[in-house]
Each structure stands twice: as structure tokens, then as C-alpha cells.
Design a protein around this motif. Structure first.
Motif, mmCIF file in Angstrom:
data_model
loop_
_atom_site.group_PDB
_atom_site.id
_atom_site.type_symbol
_atom_site.label_atom_id
_atom_site.label_comp_id
_atom_site.label_asym_id
_atom_site.label_seq_id
_atom_site.Cartn_x
_atom_site.Cartn_y
_atom_site.Cartn_z
ATOM 1 N N HIS A 7 31.216 1.454 -8.116
ATOM 2 C CA HIS A 7 31.992 2.037 -7.022
ATOM 3 C C HIS A 7 31.921 1.169 -5.767
ATOM 4 O O HIS A 7 32.877 1.119 -4.986
ATOM 5 N N ALA A 8 30.800 0.486 -5.586
ATOM 6 C CA ALA A 8 30.677 -0.423 -4.443
ATOM 7 C C ALA A 8 31.676 -1.570 -4.566
ATOM 8 O O ALA A 8 32.308 -1.976 -3.582
ATOM 9 N N GLU A 9 31.835 -2.098 -5.775
ATOM 10 C CA GLU A 9 32.805 -3.168 -6.000
ATOM 11 C C GLU A 9 34.226 -2.655 -5.783
ATOM 12 O O GLU A 9 35.092 -3.371 -5.267
ATOM 13 N N LEU A 14 39.098 -2.353 -2.497
ATOM 14 C CA LEU A 14 40.038 -1.543 -1.724
ATOM 15 C C LEU A 14 40.203 -2.104 -0.321
ATOM 16 O O LEU A 14 41.332 -2.213 0.189
ATOM 17 N N ILE A 15 39.114 -2.479 0.295
ATOM 18 C CA ILE A 15 39.161 -3.031 1.653
ATOM 19 C C ILE A 15 40.006 -4.304 1.696
ATOM 20 O O ILE A 15 40.782 -4.527 2.634
ATOM 21 N N SER A 153 39.841 11.392 7.251
ATOM 22 C CA SER A 153 40.956 10.677 6.617
ATOM 23 C C SER A 153 40.449 9.515 5.775
ATOM 24 O O SER A 153 40.979 9.242 4.687
ATOM 25 N N MET A 154 39.411 8.826 6.238
ATOM 26 C CA MET A 154 38.818 7.746 5.469
ATOM 27 C C MET A 154 38.099 8.294 4.243
ATOM 28 O O MET A 154 38.150 7.704 3.159
ATOM 29 N N LEU A 155 37.423 9.421 4.427
ATOM 30 C CA LEU A 155 36.752 10.076 3.306
ATOM 31 C C LEU A 155 37.760 10.453 2.223
ATOM 32 O O LEU A 155 37.533 10.226 1.030
ATOM 33 N N ALA A 156 38.891 11.027 2.632
ATOM 34 C CA ALA A 156 39.931 11.414 1.677
ATOM 35 C C ALA A 156 40.466 10.193 0.932
ATOM 36 O O ALA A 156 40.752 10.257 -0.271
ATOM 37 N N LEU A 157 40.592 9.082 1.643
ATOM 38 C CA LEU A 157 41.052 7.840 1.019
ATOM 39 C C LEU A 157 40.110 7.418 -0.109
ATOM 40 O O LEU A 157 40.557 7.071 -1.208
ATOM 41 N N LEU A 158 38.813 7.449 0.159
ATOM 42 C CA LEU A 158 37.823 7.026 -0.834
ATOM 43 C C LEU A 158 37.764 7.996 -2.009
ATOM 44 O O LEU A 158 37.527 7.577 -3.154
ATOM 45 N N ALA A 161 40.769 7.367 -4.237
ATOM 46 C CA ALA A 161 40.585 6.140 -5.012
ATOM 47 C C ALA A 161 39.478 6.281 -6.052
ATOM 48 O O ALA A 161 39.154 5.306 -6.739
ATOM 49 N N ALA A 162 38.922 7.496 -6.169
ATOM 50 C CA ALA A 162 37.843 7.788 -7.123
ATOM 51 C C ALA A 162 36.604 6.932 -6.883
ATOM 52 O O ALA A 162 35.819 6.675 -7.796
#
Length: 210
Positions: A7-9, A14-15, A153-158, A161-162
Motif C-alpha cells: 500500500h505504501a508503494e 498515486l502521488i 477529502s484526502m482520506l476519501a481519496l486514499l 484508491a484502496a
């Protein structure tokens, strides 16, 4: 977290997909209390809207002490009832400024610059009305100390993206991101995630074509 490395990768990938910053200015620096107020007006809203709110505050109030003693209703009317979560934001600002004044006997957080990072961050975390986003925002932009602001909003993004579990909190997301990203990348990573979250939010709001 299961499969944390994987998930870190995914987070790093994503970034890298984030659109380029239209205003790639250098990392900003504010006085700690100014960073606190700006952070309180910034979470889950576009930068332009937060900038407008800060401009109104700076035009209306001589300094942050005058803002501290203003009534919540006065500040809410200044910023507009349609500003998202306006009551919560204003209460966070006024209550936190007053608590700092009581604890420090001055409206100033410069003392935190003399403390160890962990001590300064714990001071902010001990302020009961300060959100994790604002706490990290003050660390990063007010104290020039590594931290990664994380809003809903950032939390929802992550989550979409699972990368994070659906039950993950903002605090857990912040810890995950800070643990797996380099500290000197926090500013750019925050900006990238914020842009991505904004793009996703606009896409969700866009009506479907007939």
C-alpha cells in the motif's frame, strides 16, 4: 495494516500521478499562530477559497488578538454562512487562540520553536479543539518541522484508491503517510494529494452526460 509495504508503494505511485501544481511556489512559511488560522480555514476546501477567507480576516482584524476576542458570530458573518463547516472552523480558531493565551500568558507560539519536535507536536495535540490536519499544518508551515496534513477529502481519496481500509481515520491515514514517505517530501506529497482530492471531488460533482 496488512500489506503495508504494498500500500505504501501504491501511495507513492498515486502521488506521482497528480497533475502538476499550477502555482509551484516554494514551501510557504508562516508565523505559528497564522499557520493555525490558515490551517483551520484550509481543510476540505480549495486553496483559493481559503486564501479569500484569510484576506478577509487580515483586512478586518488588526492582529490575531483582535480575532481572538471577536465573537464567533461576527467572524462567521465576515466569512459567510456558505463557507463549509464555518461554525466548526470559527470555534476551533477562537477556542484554541483563547486556550493558548491562557496557557502561555501571551498570544504567541514562538516558544515551540525551542522544543524538540515530539514535544512541540504533543503540545499541539493536547489542544482539545485542534484537528489533526491543523496540528500538522502548524508543524509543517509554522514550525518548519516535518508533518503531513491530512483532511477528510484526502482520506476519501486514499480509501477510494484502496490504499487504506474503509474504516481508517484521518489520524491513521496521517500516520501511515508520514511513516512511508520521506520527511523532505511531505510538502510536495501534501500538495499532490490535495490536488488529486480536489480533482476527484469535482469529478464526483459533475453531472453525468445524457
Amino acid at each position: 495494516m496488512k500489506n503495508a509495504t504494498k500500500h505504501a508503494e501504491e501511495l507513492k505511485a498515486l502521488i506521482k500521478k497528480a497533475p502538476k501544481d499550477p502555482k509551484p511556489d516554494p514551501k510557504p512559511s508562516f508565523e505559528p499562530l497564522a499557520a493555525l488560522v490558515r490551517g483551520a480555514m484550509s481543510y476540505d476546501v480549495p486553496d483559493a477559497r481559503a486564501d479569500e477567507a484569510m484576506s478577509r480576516i487580515e483586512r478586518e482584524f488588526v492582529d490575531l488578538n483582535e480575532l481572538r476576542v471577536a465573537t464567533d458570530l461576527e467572524i462567521q458573518e465576515l466569512l459567510g454562512a456558505r463557507y463549509p463547516a464555518i461554525e466548526q472552523r470559527v470555534a476551533m480558531i477562537t477556542q484554541t487562540l483563547n486556550l493558548i493565551f491562557e496557557r502561555e500568558h501571551t498570544l504567541n507560539l514562538e516558544r515551540l520553536k525551542t522544543l524538540k519536535k515530539t514535544e512541540a507536536r504533543q503540545f499541539l495535540r493536547d489542544l482539545p479543539n485542534l484537528s489533526p490536519f491543523v496540528e500538522a499544518y502548524v508543524m509543517l508551515y509554522g514550525l518548519d518541522t516535518p508533518a503531513l496534513p491530512m483532511d477528510e477529502s484526502m482520506l476519501a481519496l486514499l480509501k477510494d484508491a484502496a490504499i487504506l481500509d474503509p474504516a481508517a481515520t484521518v489520524v491513521e491515514a496521517q500516520k501511515f503517510a508520514e511513516h512511508h514517505l520521506k520527511s523532505d517530501e511531505y510538502h510536495e506529497s501534501y500538495r499532490a494529494l490535495r490536488r488529486l482530492a480536489g480533482d476527484e471531488s469535482r469529478t464526483k460533482r459533475k453531472p453525468a452526460k445524457a
